[in-house]
Design a protein around this motif. Structure first.
Motif, PDB file in Angstrom:
ATOM      1  N   TYR A  76       1.913  -6.224  27.095  1.00  0.00           N
ATOM      2  CA  TYR A  76       1.367  -7.275  29.168  1.00  0.00           C
ATOM      3  C   TYR A  76       1.432  -5.464  29.481  1.00  0.00           C
ATOM      4  O   TYR A  76       0.493  -4.993  30.440  1.00  0.00           O
ATOM      5  N   ALA A  79      -1.937  -3.876  28.666  1.00  0.00           N
ATOM      6  CA  ALA A  79      -2.973  -5.496  29.136  1.00  0.00           C
ATOM      7  C   ALA A  79      -3.493  -4.689  30.545  1.00  0.00           C
ATOM      8  O   ALA A  79      -4.599  -3.727  31.362  1.00  0.00           O
ATOM      9  N   THR A  80      -2.150  -3.747  30.982  1.00  0.00           N
ATOM     10  CA  THR A  80      -2.393  -3.613  32.635  1.00  0.00           C
ATOM     11  C   THR A  80      -2.883  -2.392  32.834  1.00  0.00           C
ATOM     12  O   THR A  80      -3.523  -1.478  33.472  1.00  0.00           O
ATOM     13  N   CYS A 195      -7.822  -8.682  29.412  1.00  0.00           N
ATOM     14  CA  CYS A 195      -8.303 -10.233  30.169  1.00  0.00           C
ATOM     15  C   CYS A 195      -7.804 -10.697  28.896  1.00  0.00           C
ATOM     16  O   CYS A 195      -6.900 -11.986  28.778  1.00  0.00           O
ATOM     17  N   VAL A 198      -4.487 -10.615  27.647  1.00  0.00           N
ATOM     18  CA  VAL A 198      -3.427 -11.450  28.444  1.00  0.00           C
ATOM     19  C   VAL A 198      -4.197 -13.070  28.494  1.00  0.00           C
ATOM     20  O   VAL A 198      -2.950 -13.448  27.629  1.00  0.00           O
ATOM     21  N   THR A 202      -1.248 -15.292  26.632  1.00  0.00           N
ATOM     22  CA  THR A 202      -0.989 -16.823  27.282  1.00  0.00           C
ATOM     23  C   THR A 202      -0.544 -18.282  26.726  1.00  0.00           C
ATOM     24  O   THR A 202      -0.167 -19.094  26.728  1.00  0.00           O
TER      25      THR A 202
END
Length: 204
Positions: A76, A79-80, A195, A198, A202
């Motif tokens: 994460y 990704a950020t 995206c 993520v 998820t």
């Protein structure tokens, strides 16, 4: 037959490096705004980064895979960072022509863009898992095999990015894209990669 390792390294790297990524677009941007010679420096740095990722996947692939699976916050975080970098490029204003730019290491830029990419590491783990049976048949020449394979990885990465560099030079000759447009392309690509990361974490 041992030289087959070199060919496999080249082919698998090209297949993994063909989709547009951060290093690919950085090569286009550098070729467009500076020179093809400077963009090649990014290619060499990215090639070394790709070799490092392939070696990590070969030597401790499952350990790395389990680490990412048990520490999702790392993915994460990546990704950020990708999303923030994408926003930076999208919102970045064009530099003034008279402003003196500070030179940065293109080798380091290419290396960094290459290694900060967990999906590529996962890709190499998958590649080595698929090559498992063939690897066991070359156990007696494992050191030579690995050296040739990693050489193929470097050649494949540099060759692919060289193609992107040529594309950047083609754009420059046609004058069909401005620096701001290239920045937007890089920014959108980074955000899409974030995206996808993520969504993978998820829902998959």
């Amino acid at each position: 037959m041992i030289f087959t390792a070199l060919l496999i390294g080249i082919i698998t790297t090209i297949l993994g490096a063909l989709p547009p990524g951060a290093s690919n677009l950085a090569v286009i941007k550098t070729s467009l705004n500076e020179s093809q010679h400077e963009s090649l420096k990014i290619s060499y740095g990215a090639g070394l980064g790709e070799v490092l990722l392939a070696f990590i996947a070969f030597s401790s692939g499952m350990v790395v895979h389990d680490f990412f699976e048990m520490n999702l916050w790392v993915q994460y975080l990546v990704a950020t960072i990708l999303a923030m970098a994408g926003l930076y490029f999208i919102l970045k204003k064009k530099d003034y022509p008279k402003r003196k730019r500070q030179k940065s290491s293109k080798y380091l830029l290419g290396f960094t863009l290459s290694i900060i990419n967990p999906p590529v590491l996962v890709y190499w783990i998958l590649v080595f898992s698929l090559l498992g049976k063939w690897l066991s048949s070359t156990a007696s020449d494992s050191t030579l095999w690995l050296a040739l394979f990693l050489s193929g990885v470097f050649i494949g990465k540099v060759a692919t990015l060289y193609g992107y560099s040529r594309f950047g030079s083609h754009i420059q000759k046609k004058k069909s894209s401005s620096e701001s447009n290239i920045n937007r392309y890089i920014g959108v690509t980074l955000i899409i990669l974030a995206c996808m990361q993520v969504i993978k974490l998820t829902f998959i």
